[in-house]
Design a protein around this motif. Structure first.
Motif, short mmCIF file in Angstrom:
data_model
loop_
_atom_site.label_atom_id
_atom_site.label_comp_id
_atom_site.label_asym_id
_atom_site.label_seq_id
_atom_site.Cartn_x
_atom_site.Cartn_y
_atom_site.Cartn_z
N ALA A 86 -15.23 -9.32 12.56
CA ALA A 86 -15.79 -8.97 11.25
C ALA A 86 -17.28 -9.32 11.18
O ALA A 86 -18.09 -8.56 10.62
CB ALA A 86 -15.02 -9.70 10.15
N CYS A 87 -17.67 -10.47 11.74
CA CYS A 87 -19.08 -10.88 11.69
C CYS A 87 -19.97 -9.94 12.50
O CYS A 87 -21.06 -9.57 12.04
CB CYS A 87 -19.22 -12.30 12.21
SG CYS A 87 -18.67 -13.58 11.07
N VAL A 88 -19.52 -9.56 13.69
CA VAL A 88 -20.34 -8.68 14.53
C VAL A 88 -20.51 -7.32 13.85
O VAL A 88 -21.61 -6.74 13.83
CB VAL A 88 -19.73 -8.53 15.93
CG1 VAL A 88 -20.48 -7.48 16.74
CG2 VAL A 88 -19.75 -9.87 16.66
N ALA A 89 -19.44 -6.81 13.25
CA ALA A 89 -19.54 -5.53 12.54
C ALA A 89 -20.48 -5.65 11.35
O ALA A 89 -21.29 -4.75 11.08
CB ALA A 89 -18.16 -5.07 12.08
N ALA A 90 -20.42 -6.77 10.63
CA ALA A 90 -21.28 -6.96 9.47
C ALA A 90 -22.75 -7.04 9.86
O ALA A 90 -23.63 -6.65 9.07
CB ALA A 90 -20.87 -8.23 8.73
N ALA A 91 -23.06 -7.51 11.08
CA ALA A 91 -24.45 -7.64 11.51
C ALA A 91 -25.16 -6.29 11.58
O ALA A 91 -26.39 -6.23 11.54
CB ALA A 91 -24.51 -8.32 12.88
N ALA A 92 -24.39 -5.21 11.68
CA ALA A 92 -25.00 -3.87 11.75
C ALA A 92 -25.77 -3.52 10.49
O ALA A 92 -26.67 -2.67 10.52
CB ALA A 92 -23.91 -2.82 12.00
N GLY A 93 -25.45 -4.15 9.38
CA GLY A 93 -26.12 -3.83 8.12
C GLY A 93 -27.23 -4.78 7.72
O GLY A 93 -27.75 -4.68 6.60
N LEU A 94 -27.62 -5.69 8.60
CA LEU A 94 -28.60 -6.72 8.24
C LEU A 94 -30.03 -6.25 8.49
O LEU A 94 -30.28 -5.41 9.36
CB LEU A 94 -28.33 -7.99 9.04
CG LEU A 94 -26.92 -8.57 8.96
CD1 LEU A 94 -26.82 -9.85 9.78
CD2 LEU A 94 -26.51 -8.83 7.52
N ASP A 95 -30.98 -6.83 7.73
CA ASP A 95 -32.39 -6.50 7.96
C ASP A 95 -33.32 -7.69 7.75
O ASP A 95 -34.54 -7.54 7.77
CB ASP A 95 -32.85 -5.34 7.06
CG ASP A 95 -32.60 -5.60 5.59
OD1 ASP A 95 -32.34 -6.77 5.22
OD2 ASP A 95 -32.68 -4.64 4.80
N GLN A 96 -32.74 -8.89 7.56
CA GLN A 96 -33.53 -10.10 7.42
C GLN A 96 -33.16 -11.07 8.54
O GLN A 96 -31.98 -11.21 8.89
CB GLN A 96 -33.29 -10.77 6.06
CG GLN A 96 -33.67 -9.91 4.87
CD GLN A 96 -35.17 -9.67 4.78
OE1 GLN A 96 -35.96 -10.59 5.05
NE2 GLN A 96 -35.57 -8.48 4.39
N LEU A 97 -34.16 -11.76 9.07
CA LEU A 97 -33.91 -12.66 10.19
C LEU A 97 -32.92 -13.76 9.82
O LEU A 97 -32.01 -14.08 10.60
CB LEU A 97 -35.24 -13.27 10.66
CG LEU A 97 -35.27 -13.96 12.02
CD1 LEU A 97 -34.77 -13.04 13.13
CD2 LEU A 97 -36.69 -14.43 12.33
N TRP A 98 -33.06 -14.35 8.63
CA TRP A 98 -32.16 -15.43 8.23
C TRP A 98 -30.73 -14.94 8.13
O TRP A 98 -29.79 -15.72 8.37
CB TRP A 98 -32.61 -16.06 6.91
CG TRP A 98 -32.43 -15.17 5.69
CD1 TRP A 98 -33.34 -14.34 5.15
CD2 TRP A 98 -31.24 -15.06 4.89
NE1 TRP A 98 -32.82 -13.69 4.04
CE2 TRP A 98 -31.53 -14.12 3.87
CE3 TRP A 98 -29.97 -15.63 4.94
CZ2 TRP A 98 -30.60 -13.74 2.90
CZ3 TRP A 98 -29.03 -15.27 3.97
CH2 TRP A 98 -29.34 -14.34 2.97
N GLN A 99 -30.54 -13.66 7.79
CA GLN A 99 -29.18 -13.11 7.73
C GLN A 99 -28.54 -13.06 9.11
O GLN A 99 -27.35 -13.37 9.26
CB GLN A 99 -29.22 -11.70 7.12
CG GLN A 99 -29.68 -11.67 5.67
CD GLN A 99 -29.92 -10.25 5.17
OE1 GLN A 99 -30.11 -9.31 5.95
NE2 GLN A 99 -29.92 -10.08 3.85
#
Length: 395
Positions: A86-99
């Motif tokens: 779930a975490c790896v899939a969620a990373a696809a939508g990130l755009d901030q370094l801290w995220q």
């Protein structure tokens, strides 16, 4: 349950290690340049994403080991597989370094449940000849650390880095969750049948844990640098990402054989001598990568290095098994391997940071060799101490 089912457990553990550790240990190596190009982040900052995941693995190793000793490795592994995917899939939508730091830290925190507890479970299935079984299971990690970045390089070219992360997350869930359901504890001896009694550890468990933790911190600081920075190092010679990833893949294909071979070697000569041989191989070879400039030369040297360096982790696992008591093994192995993941995070980060400072990878790889020398010193003194202690007990 038939004792041969232990080999099913070995296969299930190998598969989950391939998928999870292929992403969490060095899978981000092929995302360095895409993230630099899209966001303008420095290479040290991008490397810190991977380090955040490894810090999560380190902290999680302590917690997951304790939970496995209480609730069982299969239960912990199932929950861990779901969270990592779930975490790896969620990373696809990130755009901030801290995220990225947060999500990969959480993935690592959970992913620890797919390392020490399942490998302790493998050891429980094989009271004799555990080195070979652990070597085969841990070879799955080598498959993943080579195969995941290699396949991901092509995924990034086809669907972009976001599509690649989403695909990885979905595939992780589809592969790991069923595999964890195959992980079962070995049967207890029938009434009247004597269980195999392990000899008591030669040194106090807390002393062993501290000693091994210091050693793995150094050996994994050394190990992490080529794992995380070999691909961008090769790309720095104007070599395309798929070709650079192919070198890493070739190195880690050789590592599959190395993990199995050193597992067998640990059964024959002992885990600590096997660890010292593998560590010497790794330490002597790591700095040589900075003197190579041609793709063909990388393809020749990388598998030679990979075969030897791969024996380090197998030997670490078998050594930890031999020197810790069975009733606390998952917990203590979790602590030891937690320091290993911190070493991976430190090695990967310093590799990126010194590249940003110097514009070259020479210092980064030299630091790795220095850490390897410290590891050799620690393992060598532990070996001599254990041998003297064994002679004193026998007297």
């Amino acid at each position: 349950m038939d004792a041969r089912y232990g080999w099913v457990v070995v296969g299930a553990v190998a598969l989950t290690l391939a998928v999870a550790m292929g992403q969490l240990v060095n899978g981000l190596s092929v995302f360095f340049i895409p993230l630099e190009q899209e966001f303008g982040w420095a290479r040290g900052s991008v490397a810190l994403i991977n380090s955040a995941g490894l810090v999560g693995l380190a902290i999680g190793g302590v917690a997951m080991g304790g939970l496995a000793d209480r609730f069982g490795a299969p239960t912990v592994a199932l929950a861990a597989a779901a969270v990592v995917g779930a975490c790896v899939a969620a990373a696809a939508g990130l755009d901030q370094l801290w995220q990225f730091y947060l999500v990969f830290f959480l993935a690592g925190l959970a992913g620890a449940g797919l390392f020490a507890p399942p490998l302790a479970l493998v050891g429980a299935w094989f009271p004799a000849g555990a080195g070979l079984a652990i070597g085969i299971a841990s070879a799955g990690q080598a498959v993943g650390q080579g195969g995941v970045p290699f396949a991901t390089a092509f995924l990034i070219e086809a669907v972009g880095w976001r599509g690649a992360l989403l695909s990885q997350g979905v595939l992780s869930l589809l592969l790991m969750v069923p595999a964890t359901l195959l992980m079962q504890a070995p049967p207890r001896p029938a009434p009247g049948v004597a269980a195999v009694v392990e000899p008591p550890p030669p040194l106090p468990p807390l002393l062993v844990t501290a000693w091994l933790s210091a050693a793995v911190l150094m050996c994994c600081t050394c190990m992490a640098v080529p794992l995380m920075h070999l691909v961008p190092l090769i790309q720095g010679h104007d070599i395309a990402a798929p070709d650079a990833s192919g070198v890493l893949f070739a190195m880690l294909i050789a590592a599959i054989a190395g993990r199995i071979a050193f597992g067998k070697l640990a059964d024959v000569v002992g885990p600590m001598p096997a660890w010292m041989i593998a560590s010497l191989w790794q330490t002597l070879g790591v700095l040589a990568f900075t003197g190579i400039h041609e793709l063909s030369h990388f393809y020749v040297f990388a598998p030679v290095y990979g075969f030897g360096y791969a024996g380090v982790m197998t030997s670490v696992l078998v050594t930890a098994r031999a020197l810790t008591p069975a009733r606390r093994r998952a917990t203590l192995m979790g602590v030891i391997l937690g320091w290993a993941w911190l070493g991976h995070g430190l090695g990967g980060f310093q590799g990126g940071w010194f590249y940003d400072v110097t514009g070259d990878y020479l210092v980064s790889f030299a630091n790795a060799a220095g850490a390897g020398l410290l590891n050799l010193l620690l393992v060598g003194t532990l070996f001599l101490t254990v041998r003297r202690r064994g002679r004193a007990l026998a007297a």
